[in-house]
Motif scaffolding. Structure first.
Motif, PDB file in Angstrom:
ATOM      1  N   ASP A 165       0.828  -1.214   0.000  1.00 14.02           N
ATOM      2  CA  ASP A 165       0.000   0.000   0.000  1.00 14.02           C
ATOM      3  C   ASP A 165       0.862   1.263   0.000  1.00 14.02           C
ATOM      4  O   ASP A 165       0.733   2.125   0.879  1.00 14.02           O
ATOM      5  CB  ASP A 165      -0.930  -0.005   1.215  1.00 14.02           C
ATOM      6  N   PRO A 166       1.752   1.418  -0.999  1.00 14.92           N
ATOM      7  CA  PRO A 166       2.738   2.510  -0.958  1.00 14.92           C
ATOM      8  C   PRO A 166       2.139   3.899  -1.157  1.00 14.92           C
ATOM      9  O   PRO A 166       2.808   4.892  -0.868  1.00 14.92           O
ATOM     10  CB  PRO A 166       3.681   2.155  -2.116  1.00 14.92           C
ATOM     11  N   THR A 167       0.907   3.996  -1.650  1.00  8.82           N
ATOM     12  CA  THR A 167       0.303   5.318  -1.887  1.00  8.82           C
ATOM     13  C   THR A 167      -0.754   5.662  -0.846  1.00  8.82           C
ATOM     14  O   THR A 167      -1.487   6.639  -1.017  1.00  8.82           O
ATOM     15  CB  THR A 167      -0.328   5.370  -3.291  1.00  8.82           C
ATOM     16  N   ARG A 168      -0.839   4.875   0.215  1.00 13.55           N
ATOM     17  CA  ARG A 168      -1.845   5.123   1.242  1.00 13.55           C
ATOM     18  C   ARG A 168      -1.678   6.530   1.826  1.00 13.55           C
ATOM     19  O   ARG A 168      -0.586   6.972   2.150  1.00 13.55           O
ATOM     20  CB  ARG A 168      -1.698   4.094   2.364  1.00 13.55           C
ATOM     21  N   SER A 169      -2.797   7.240   1.926  1.00 11.39           N
ATOM     22  CA  SER A 169      -2.865   8.579   2.528  1.00 11.39           C
ATOM     23  C   SER A 169      -2.157   9.657   1.713  1.00 11.39           C
ATOM     24  O   SER A 169      -1.971  10.773   2.208  1.00 11.39           O
ATOM     25  CB  SER A 169      -2.293   8.568   3.956  1.00 11.39           C
ATOM     26  N   LEU A 170      -1.766   9.360   0.483  1.00 10.00           N
ATOM     27  CA  LEU A 170      -1.124  10.370  -0.359  1.00 10.00           C
ATOM     28  C   LEU A 170      -2.137  10.968  -1.329  1.00 10.00           C
ATOM     29  O   LEU A 170      -3.045  10.281  -1.787  1.00 10.00           O
ATOM     30  CB  LEU A 170       0.031   9.755  -1.155  1.00 10.00           C
ATOM     31  N   ASP A 171      -1.952  12.251  -1.671  1.00  7.63           N
ATOM     32  CA  ASP A 171      -2.826  12.840  -2.679  1.00  7.63           C
ATOM     33  C   ASP A 171      -2.402  12.340  -4.058  1.00  7.63           C
ATOM     34  O   ASP A 171      -1.406  11.620  -4.212  1.00  7.63           O
ATOM     35  CB  ASP A 171      -2.813  14.373  -2.604  1.00  7.63           C
ATOM     36  N   ALA A 172      -3.164  12.711  -5.073  1.00  8.61           N
ATOM     37  CA  ALA A 172      -2.960  12.138  -6.411  1.00  8.61           C
ATOM     38  C   ALA A 172      -1.564  12.426  -6.954  1.00  8.61           C
ATOM     39  O   ALA A 172      -0.907  11.545  -7.526  1.00  8.61           O
ATOM     40  CB  ALA A 172      -4.023  12.658  -7.370  1.00  8.61           C
ATOM     41  N   ASP A 173      -1.076  13.651  -6.789  1.00 10.86           N
ATOM     42  CA  ASP A 173       0.238  14.001  -7.326  1.00 10.86           C
ATOM     43  C   ASP A 173       1.350  13.253  -6.590  1.00 10.86           C
ATOM     44  O   ASP A 173       2.295  12.758  -7.214  1.00 10.86           O
ATOM     45  CB  ASP A 173       0.466  15.515  -7.212  1.00 10.86           C
ATOM     46  N   ALA A 174       1.254  13.181  -5.263  1.00  9.67           N
ATOM     47  CA  ALA A 174       2.267  12.473  -4.486  1.00  9.67           C
ATOM     48  C   ALA A 174       2.266  10.985  -4.814  1.00  9.67           C
ATOM     49  O   ALA A 174       3.325  10.361  -4.938  1.00  9.67           O
ATOM     50  CB  ALA A 174       2.042  12.694  -2.994  1.00  9.67           C
TER      51      ALA A 174
END
Length: 335
Positions: A165-174
């Motif tokens: 889950d490497p994109t958890r809690s990140l916005d779309a750009d991040a």
């Protein structure tokens, strides 16, 4: 190559054993990005811990480069673990700079200073944060911290990079920045990447292969572009544009068909060429476009008018389009 064979794992809950994984088999081919996707509670994180050799399964086999990890002695098991880089989240040391956090595993392994600096510099370039080398974690954005965590997992040159889950809690750009780094790790470093996620968009963006977990079992698995050619598959349903049309929208057409087109040439040229070749009017009633990695994919509901509408659909099929005629909502074509 990582191979999971008939893996099962249970935990004890308040009312007895809870099955997290049941008879799961999965191949992670060398040099690919494989995505494991599923809802919360489907067993994804349990599978990630088992593949990272952080836990042992109740039954089944995990093979690393062909070796059964359950049969390895402690020394060889430690060596196998070193072949797997695990991306952790929220685990950067606040007193260390970005470069210092990336260098930490090398320091612990006794790598000398010049070699450490060379490796860290290359990874800072890979993640696009060379200018942030001396910054501390609390001065970095969440997306930048996530990229530093990926770099730290890569610094030991692992054969497999595992990201839970490497994109958890990140916005779309991040999130896009993190996925770009994972893709570059595969393309430029030759790492095999296993991404575990509940976000189908992550799989759509970077995966070559995919496994869909549901209630601890593999519901579907295979090459992503092959799976999306079957619009009835669960993977296709979650990744392809939906077809929502108003009542009566299919009326007045000689033929109606759901069509999947894959690739720049198919998406850009097949329908106009079929229109010209067969003197057939082809209208898009519903659906839309998306991308699987860098490959454009269209899922359309088409309405066709013309005496050669069936031939037009057959010609599209011959050139790689996937066509599913809609039965019962088209009118007969006059001879």
């Amino acid at each position: 190559m990582i191979t999971v064979e008939n893996l099962s794992k249970s935990f004890w809950g308040n009312t007895g054993p809870v099955v997290a994984l049941e008879d799961v088999s999965l191949d992670v081919p060398t040099g690919t990005i494989t995505g494991v996707v599923g809802p919360a509670g489907s067993g994804k994180s349990t599978l990630a811990r088992l593949v990272a050799l952080q836990e042992r399964p109740d039954s089944g086999v995990i093979r690393v480069d062909g070796f059964n990890t359950a049969a390895l002695d402690p020394r060889r098991l430690r060596a196998a673990r070193r072949r797997i880089g695990v991306v952790t989240q929220g685990d950067l040391l606040p007193q260390r700079t970005a470069a210092g956090n990336i260098a930490l595993p090398l320091e612990q392994a006794g790598v000398d200073g010049p070699q450490r600096r060379e490796k860290v510099g290359k990874l800072l370039d890979l993640i696009g944060l060379t200018d942030k080398a001396a910054r501390y974690p609390d001065t970095l954005s969440p997306g930048q911290r996530a990229r530093v965590e990926v770099a730290r997992a890569l610094v030991g040159e692992p054969g497999l990079l595992l990201a839970d889950d490497p994109t958890r809690s990140l916005d779309a750009d991040a999130a896009a920045g993190v996925l770009t780094v994972l893709d570059r790790a595969r393309a430029e470093l030759g790492a095999t990447v296993l991404v575990v996620t509940s976000d189908a968009g992550v799989v759509r963006r970077i995966a070559d292969d995919v496994a869909l977990l549901s209630d601890g079992r593999v519901a579907e698995a295979g090459n992503l572009l092959s799976l999306v050619q079957d619009s009835t598959s669960q993977v296709a349903q979650s990744l392809l544009p939906s077809i929502d049309v108003a009542k009566g929208a299919t009326a007045g057409y000689d033929r109606v068909a759901e069509t999947i087109l894959i690739g720049f040439a198919a998406v850009g040229a097949l329908l106009p060429e079929a229109t010209a070749r067969f003197d057939t009017t082809i209208s898009v009633i519903g659906g839309g476009l998306t991308r699987i990695g860098e490959t454009p994919v269209a899922r359309f509901l088409l309405g066709l008018n013309g005496l050669r509408a069936d031939q037009a659909l057959g010609w599209i099929t011959e050139r790689g389009g996937v066509v599913r005629p809609q039965v019962g909502i088209a009118r007969p074509i006059a001879a």
